[in-house]
Write a protein that holds these residues in place. Structure first.
Motif, PDB file in Angstrom:
ATOM      1  N   GLN A  26       1.232  -1.554  -0.371  1.00  0.00           N
ATOM      2  CA  GLN A  26      -0.169  -0.385   0.201  1.00  0.00           C
ATOM      3  C   GLN A  26       0.801   1.293   0.337  1.00  0.00           C
ATOM      4  OE1 GLN A  26      -4.052   1.164   2.117  1.00  0.00           O
ATOM      5  NE2 GLN A  26      -2.813   1.325   3.332  1.00  0.00           N
ATOM      6  N   LEU A  27       1.910   1.159   0.117  1.00  0.00           N
ATOM      7  CA  LEU A  27       2.841   2.168   0.548  1.00  0.00           C
ATOM      8  C   LEU A  27       3.155   3.592  -0.788  1.00  0.00           C
ATOM      9  CD1 LEU A  27       4.329   3.566   3.036  1.00  0.00           C
ATOM     10  CD2 LEU A  27       6.067   2.592   2.328  1.00  0.00           C
ATOM     11  N   PRO A  28       3.424   2.535  -1.281  1.00  0.00           N
ATOM     12  CA  PRO A  28       3.599   3.340  -2.615  1.00  0.00           C
ATOM     13  C   PRO A  28       2.945   4.087  -3.370  1.00  0.00           C
ATOM     14  CG  PRO A  28       4.350   0.882  -2.571  1.00  0.00           C
ATOM     15  CD  PRO A  28       3.471   1.122  -1.868  1.00  0.00           C
ATOM     16  N   TYR A  29       1.255   3.329  -2.966  1.00  0.00           N
ATOM     17  CA  TYR A  29      -0.135   4.050  -3.965  1.00  0.00           C
ATOM     18  C   TYR A  29      -0.065   5.054  -2.726  1.00  0.00           C
ATOM     19  CZ  TYR A  29      -0.386  -0.121  -6.496  1.00  0.00           C
ATOM     20  OH  TYR A  29      -0.802  -1.378  -7.057  1.00  0.00           O
ATOM     21  N   ALA A  30       0.004   5.383  -1.303  1.00  0.00           N
ATOM     22  CA  ALA A  30      -0.216   5.987  -0.493  1.00  0.00           C
ATOM     23  C   ALA A  30      -0.209   7.149  -0.863  1.00  0.00           C
ATOM     24  CB  ALA A  30      -0.488   5.631   0.936  1.00  0.00           C
ATOM     25  N   LEU A  31       1.562   6.894  -1.552  1.00  0.00           N
ATOM     26  CA  LEU A  31       2.365   7.979  -1.354  1.00  0.00           C
ATOM     27  C   LEU A  31       2.287   8.726  -3.066  1.00  0.00           C
ATOM     28  CD1 LEU A  31       5.853   6.979   0.065  1.00  0.00           C
ATOM     29  CD2 LEU A  31       4.227   8.609   1.314  1.00  0.00           C
ATOM     30  N   LEU A  32       1.671   8.192  -3.556  1.00  0.00           N
ATOM     31  CA  LEU A  32       1.666   9.056  -4.886  1.00  0.00           C
ATOM     32  C   LEU A  32       0.341   9.689  -4.933  1.00  0.00           C
ATOM     33  CD1 LEU A  32       2.996   6.230  -8.059  1.00  0.00           C
ATOM     34  CD2 LEU A  32       3.756   8.245  -6.648  1.00  0.00           C
ATOM     35  N   SER A  33      -0.397   9.031  -4.424  1.00  0.00           N
ATOM     36  CA  SER A  33      -1.859  10.021  -3.681  1.00  0.00           C
ATOM     37  C   SER A  33      -1.225  11.443  -3.493  1.00  0.00           C
ATOM     38  CB  SER A  33      -2.964   9.550  -3.465  1.00  0.00           C
ATOM     39  OG  SER A  33      -3.084   8.004  -4.203  1.00  0.00           O
ATOM     40  N   GLY A  34      -0.422  10.947  -2.046  1.00  0.00           N
ATOM     41  CA  GLY A  34      -0.412  12.242  -1.174  1.00  0.00           C
ATOM     42  C   GLY A  34       0.523  13.693  -2.312  1.00  0.00           C
ATOM     43  N   ILE A  35       1.091  13.316  -3.344  1.00  0.00           N
ATOM     44  CA  ILE A  35       1.763  14.184  -3.991  1.00  0.00           C
ATOM     45  C   ILE A  35       1.203  14.750  -4.617  1.00  0.00           C
ATOM     46  CG2 ILE A  35       3.315  14.132  -6.038  1.00  0.00           C
ATOM     47  CD1 ILE A  35       4.496  11.959  -5.523  1.00  0.00           C
ATOM     48  N   GLY A  36      -0.081  14.590  -5.062  1.00  0.00           N
ATOM     49  CA  GLY A  36      -1.332  14.814  -5.480  1.00  0.00           C
ATOM     50  C   GLY A  36      -1.990  15.797  -5.013  1.00  0.00           C
ATOM     51  N   ALA A  37      -1.844  15.335  -3.763  1.00  0.00           N
ATOM     52  CA  ALA A  37      -3.012  16.634  -2.817  1.00  0.00           C
ATOM     53  C   ALA A  37      -1.696  17.361  -2.016  1.00  0.00           C
ATOM     54  CB  ALA A  37      -3.097  15.592  -1.811  1.00  0.00           C
ATOM     55  N   LEU A  38      -0.761  16.947  -2.041  1.00  0.00           N
ATOM     56  CA  LEU A  38       0.813  17.722  -1.713  1.00  0.00           C
ATOM     57  C   LEU A  38       0.511  19.556  -2.871  1.00  0.00           C
ATOM     58  CD1 LEU A  38       3.041  18.858   0.738  1.00  0.00           C
ATOM     59  CD2 LEU A  38       4.775  17.836  -1.164  1.00  0.00           C
ATOM     60  N   ILE A  39       0.798  18.923  -4.023  1.00  0.00           N
ATOM     61  CA  ILE A  39       0.890  20.233  -4.524  1.00  0.00           C
ATOM     62  C   ILE A  39      -0.687  20.765  -4.559  1.00  0.00           C
ATOM     63  CG2 ILE A  39       0.247  20.849  -7.195  1.00  0.00           C
ATOM     64  CD1 ILE A  39       3.017  18.722  -7.404  1.00  0.00           C
ATOM     65  N   GLY A  40      -1.760  20.141  -4.537  1.00  0.00           N
ATOM     66  CA  GLY A  40      -2.816  21.242  -4.170  1.00  0.00           C
ATOM     67  C   GLY A  40      -2.785  22.167  -2.819  1.00  0.00           C
ATOM     68  N   PHE A  41      -2.489  21.784  -1.652  1.00  0.00           N
ATOM     69  CA  PHE A  41      -2.593  22.170  -0.835  1.00  0.00           C
ATOM     70  C   PHE A  41      -1.407  23.378  -1.088  1.00  0.00           C
ATOM     71  CE2 PHE A  41      -4.021  18.737   2.192  1.00  0.00           C
ATOM     72  CZ  PHE A  41      -5.207  18.971   1.905  1.00  0.00           C
ATOM     73  N   LEU A  42      -0.765  23.230  -1.777  1.00  0.00           N
ATOM     74  CA  LEU A  42       0.423  24.910  -1.683  1.00  0.00           C
ATOM     75  C   LEU A  42      -0.048  26.096  -2.692  1.00  0.00           C
ATOM     76  CD1 LEU A  42       3.669  22.724  -3.490  1.00  0.00           C
ATOM     77  CD2 LEU A  42       3.141  23.802  -1.302  1.00  0.00           C
ATOM     78  N   LEU A  43      -0.824  25.043  -4.165  1.00  0.00           N
ATOM     79  CA  LEU A  43      -1.745  25.797  -3.799  1.00  0.00           C
ATOM     80  C   LEU A  43      -2.821  26.972  -3.180  1.00  0.00           C
ATOM     81  CD1 LEU A  43      -2.001  26.714  -7.516  1.00  0.00           C
ATOM     82  CD2 LEU A  43      -0.369  25.118  -6.616  1.00  0.00           C
ATOM     83  N   LEU A  44      -3.404  26.125  -2.920  1.00  0.00           N
ATOM     84  CA  LEU A  44      -4.799  26.501  -1.913  1.00  0.00           C
ATOM     85  C   LEU A  44      -4.003  27.689  -0.763  1.00  0.00           C
ATOM     86  CD1 LEU A  44      -7.539  26.045  -0.715  1.00  0.00           C
ATOM     87  CD2 LEU A  44      -6.213  24.441   1.038  1.00  0.00           C
ATOM     88  N   GLY A  45      -2.484  27.313  -0.229  1.00  0.00           N
ATOM     89  CA  GLY A  45      -2.255  28.124   0.313  1.00  0.00           C
ATOM     90  C   GLY A  45      -1.505  29.760  -0.158  1.00  0.00           C
ATOM     91  N   ALA A  46      -1.852  29.377  -1.196  1.00  0.00           N
ATOM     92  CA  ALA A  46      -1.054  30.578  -2.400  1.00  0.00           C
ATOM     93  C   ALA A  46      -2.050  31.534  -2.765  1.00  0.00           C
ATOM     94  CB  ALA A  46       0.593  29.727  -3.850  1.00  0.00           C
ATOM     95  N   THR A  47      -3.256  30.826  -3.481  1.00  0.00           N
ATOM     96  CA  THR A  47      -3.954  31.171  -3.922  1.00  0.00           C
ATOM     97  C   THR A  47      -5.755  31.836  -2.626  1.00  0.00           C
ATOM     98  OG1 THR A  47      -5.367  29.039  -5.142  1.00  0.00           O
ATOM     99  CG2 THR A  47      -2.850  30.626  -6.371  1.00  0.00           C
ATOM    100  N   GLY A  48      -5.947  30.381  -2.020  1.00  0.00           N
ATOM    101  CA  GLY A  48      -6.814  30.519  -1.232  1.00  0.00           C
ATOM    102  C   GLY A  48      -7.891  30.302  -2.051  1.00  0.00           C
ATOM    103  N   SER A  49      -7.313  29.316  -2.921  1.00  0.00           N
ATOM    104  CA  SER A  49      -9.051  29.134  -3.981  1.00  0.00           C
ATOM    105  C   SER A  49      -9.356  27.685  -3.673  1.00  0.00           C
ATOM    106  CB  SER A  49      -9.056  29.216  -5.315  1.00  0.00           C
ATOM    107  OG  SER A  49      -9.525  28.684  -5.944  1.00  0.00           O
ATOM    108  N   THR A  50     -10.131  27.191  -2.493  1.00  0.00           N
ATOM    109  CA  THR A  50     -10.142  25.751  -3.404  1.00  0.00           C
ATOM    110  C   THR A  50     -10.669  25.210  -4.470  1.00  0.00           C
ATOM    111  OG1 THR A  50     -11.682  26.577  -0.448  1.00  0.00           O
ATOM    112  CG2 THR A  50     -11.921  24.155  -1.911  1.00  0.00           C
ATOM    113  N   LEU A  51     -11.318  25.339  -4.925  1.00  0.00           N
ATOM    114  CA  LEU A  51     -11.409  25.189  -6.263  1.00  0.00           C
ATOM    115  C   LEU A  51     -10.133  24.541  -7.144  1.00  0.00           C
ATOM    116  CD1 LEU A  51     -13.181  24.175  -8.476  1.00  0.00           C
ATOM    117  CD2 LEU A  51     -13.917  26.172  -9.537  1.00  0.00           C
ATOM    118  N   LEU A  52      -9.487  25.605  -6.910  1.00  0.00           N
ATOM    119  CA  LEU A  52      -8.103  25.414  -8.071  1.00  0.00           C
ATOM    120  C   LEU A  52      -7.156  24.595  -7.226  1.00  0.00           C
ATOM    121  CD1 LEU A  52      -6.086  26.163  -9.786  1.00  0.00           C
ATOM    122  CD2 LEU A  52      -5.491  27.917  -8.323  1.00  0.00           C
ATOM    123  N   GLY A  53      -7.108  24.336  -6.535  1.00  0.00           N
ATOM    124  CA  GLY A  53      -6.672  24.145  -5.255  1.00  0.00           C
ATOM    125  C   GLY A  53      -7.476  21.992  -5.212  1.00  0.00           C
ATOM    126  N   LEU A  54      -8.510  21.997  -6.045  1.00  0.00           N
ATOM    127  CA  LEU A  54      -9.112  20.380  -5.491  1.00  0.00           C
ATOM    128  C   LEU A  54      -8.532  20.062  -6.998  1.00  0.00           C
ATOM    129  CD1 LEU A  54     -10.525  18.319  -4.808  1.00  0.00           C
ATOM    130  CD2 LEU A  54     -12.805  19.351  -5.442  1.00  0.00           C
TER     131      LEU A  54
END
Length: 515
Positions: free
Chosen positions: A464-492
């Motif tokens: 499971q570890l590789p699958y969870a980490l790859l899913s986490g990469i997408g989420a991490l980049i989403g949180f970077l965009l959310l923090g930078a723009t404040g847009s939930t839609l853009l982050g999602l």
């Protein structure tokens, strides 16, 4: 040991490294327990032994009374083991598998059915992990899906769906904490439930994990250690690693079976589900000061409800088995086999509880929380909290413990620096906690998912570890965009697109394992 320090990270990291290196769970957890106890007692062997015994005894008795949480979880596992053995003995598992084979005709269909069932059973992650695996196993076994793959599907749905469902034990617990945080910082215009619903689309890891498991199923993305298990299942019809023994929930093949009917499996499981949900509501109503849908699920006694529902399910299973007129010898042997089948999971769970208690005393979570302060650029805070919560949940083996430590800290930082980041930062903590939970070998949800699926725990963790980490990469980049723009839609959208791109890259680089 007085103040939490970097030494507090040693036990969980040692346990994980040993698990990966040796592929043996119990000795690895044992080593982490011993090292942690030695650190707590300034390297005194006698005091360490006394501490470990005290924690072990506390699993069963606390302040002169039975510890009804851990004991009830163990009891429920034993009930489930006996139920599974009797259902198999009565021919229910085989009948259900043959019935499902006429309707679920592909490996993809069997996995999608498991995914859908996991989404429907959103009421509690423990309940989800154990029942979804037990019900799906006859179907996935018939379609030659490895137990490691089944455990991944079960685990990757259980916590993510529970953490975004308000009417679940998780959702109610989180809403209660969030309401207190908002009240503390004067955000009275937002209620706990309203804030929770706003945060659902911000929980990027829950979204990407569910999305990724769906893509893994439909595109047959079997890579890393998982590929070995799936190839063995398809080509050799071996659902488990033949070099391992002691699979949780697995009954002896030498036990006789009867010609059963589909109802021999469906009726006990249906009674189990309905009874458990009923008792969750009843215990919640009794404990709640004001009876509302949220207060009931916030105050429900999950462990007791599992046992009460399990006993009723077991009674129905016994009655159905008796109609087959089994001999007393075979009946008692089957019950014994059911109990024995759950012992490996119980051993792992007990050691996990001990190491989690030691990690708590070491202050691992408190130490990790010190890495977040007001000197960090504001736009990075959601992403950093996501990473920190992930590492904390991974190290401590508990999402709920991470919630209780990090959510108030995240709320305090947001209130001090930028109140508009309150909900994004709280959502990042929730998302990171689920990621860490998915990666942690000492997480009880991970242990119970492998138990429900009948997989070796180490195989489930490693695959499971590789699958969870790859899913986490997408989420991490989403949180970077959310923090930078404040847009939930853009982050999602970013999290979803990145996860889709990762899945497409994997798809292009591997050859699917055939039907």
């Amino acid at each position: 040991m007085n103040e939490p320090s970097v030494w507090s990270l040693l036990p969980p990291i040692l346990a994980l490294v040993m698990i990966i290196a040796t592929r043996k769970v119990l000795p690895s957890l044992g080593a982490g327990i011993i090292i942690g106890a030695l650190i707590l007692t300034d390297w005194s062997f006698s005091e360490s032994a006394a501490l470990i015994w005290e924690i072990f005894a506390g699993i069963f008795v606390v302040e002169g009374a039975l510890n009804d949480w851990e004991l009830y979880i163990i009891f429920f596992l034993l009930i489930l083991g006996v139920m599974a053995a009797l259902i198999s003995f009565s021919g229910g598992s085989r009948a259900f598998g043959e019935w499902a084979l006429t309707r679920v005709k592909t490996r993809v269909g069997a996995q999608l059915a498991t995914l859908l069932f996991g989404i429907l059973v959103f009421i509690d992650d423990y309940f989800n992990s154990l029942t979804v695996g037990q019900v799906s196993r006859p179907v996935t076994d018939r379609q030659r899906i490895s137990r490691a793959k089944l455990a991944y599907i079960v685990d990757s749905v259980a916590a993510p769906i529970c953490v975004i469902a308000p009417l679940s034990s998780w959702g109610a617990y989180i809403i209660t904490i969030i309401a207190d945080i908002l009240k503390t910082h004067g955000l009275t215009q937002l209620g706990g439930l309203q804030a929770f619903l706003y945060m659902v689309p911000m929980n990027f890891y829950a979204v990407t994990a569910l999305m990724f498991v769906f893509l893994v199923i439909i595109w047959k993305l079997d890579f890393g250690p998982m590929r070995t298990h799936e190839q063995r299942a398809v080509t050799k019809h071996q659902l488990l690693d033949p070099n391992r023994s002691g699979v949780p929930g697995e009954q002896s093949k030498s036990l006789p079976t009867h010609n059963g009917k589909v109802r021999d499996l469906v009726l006990p499981i249906l009674v189990l589900i309905v009874s458990t949900v009923f008792f969750m509501i009843i215990t919640g109503v009794h404990a709640a000061d004001e009876v509302t849908a949220l207060s009931v699920f916030a105050e429900t006694d999950v462990a007791s409800s599992l046992v009460y529902g399990g006993l009723i399910g077991l009674l129905v299973t016994i009655l159905l088995t008796i109609t087959k007129q089994p001999s007393a010898t075979n009946f008692t042997k089957t019950i014994g086999a059911g109990i024995q089948s759950m012992l490996p999971a119980i051993y792992i769970l007990i050691l996990a509880w001990i190491i989690v208690s030691i990690i708590d005393q070491l202050g691992t979570g408190t130490y990790l929380a010190t890495f977040i302060d007001g000197t960090i650029p504001l736009f990075l805070l959601p992403a950093l909290l996501f990473i920190l919560a992930g590492f904390m949940a991974f190290s401590t083996g508990t999402s709920w413990g991470t919630f209780s430590i990090l959510l108030p800290i995240a709320g305090e930082i947001a209130a001090t620096l930028d109140i508009s980041l309150m909900l994004p930062m709280l959502a990042a903590v929730l998302a990171g906690s689920i990621l860490g939970d998915h990666c942690s070998p000492i997480s009880d949800t991970t242990i119970l998912s492998s138990t429900g699926a009948g997989s070796h725990h180490i195989d489930h963790v490693i695959t499971q570890l590789p699958y969870a980490l790859l899913s986490g990469i997408g989420a991490l980049i989403g949180f970077l965009l959310l923090g930078a723009t404040g847009s939930t839609l853009l982050g999602l959208m970013t999290a979803v697109i990145i996860t889709l791109v990762i899945a497409l890259i994997v798809k292009a680089r591997i050859q699917p394992i055939g039907e």
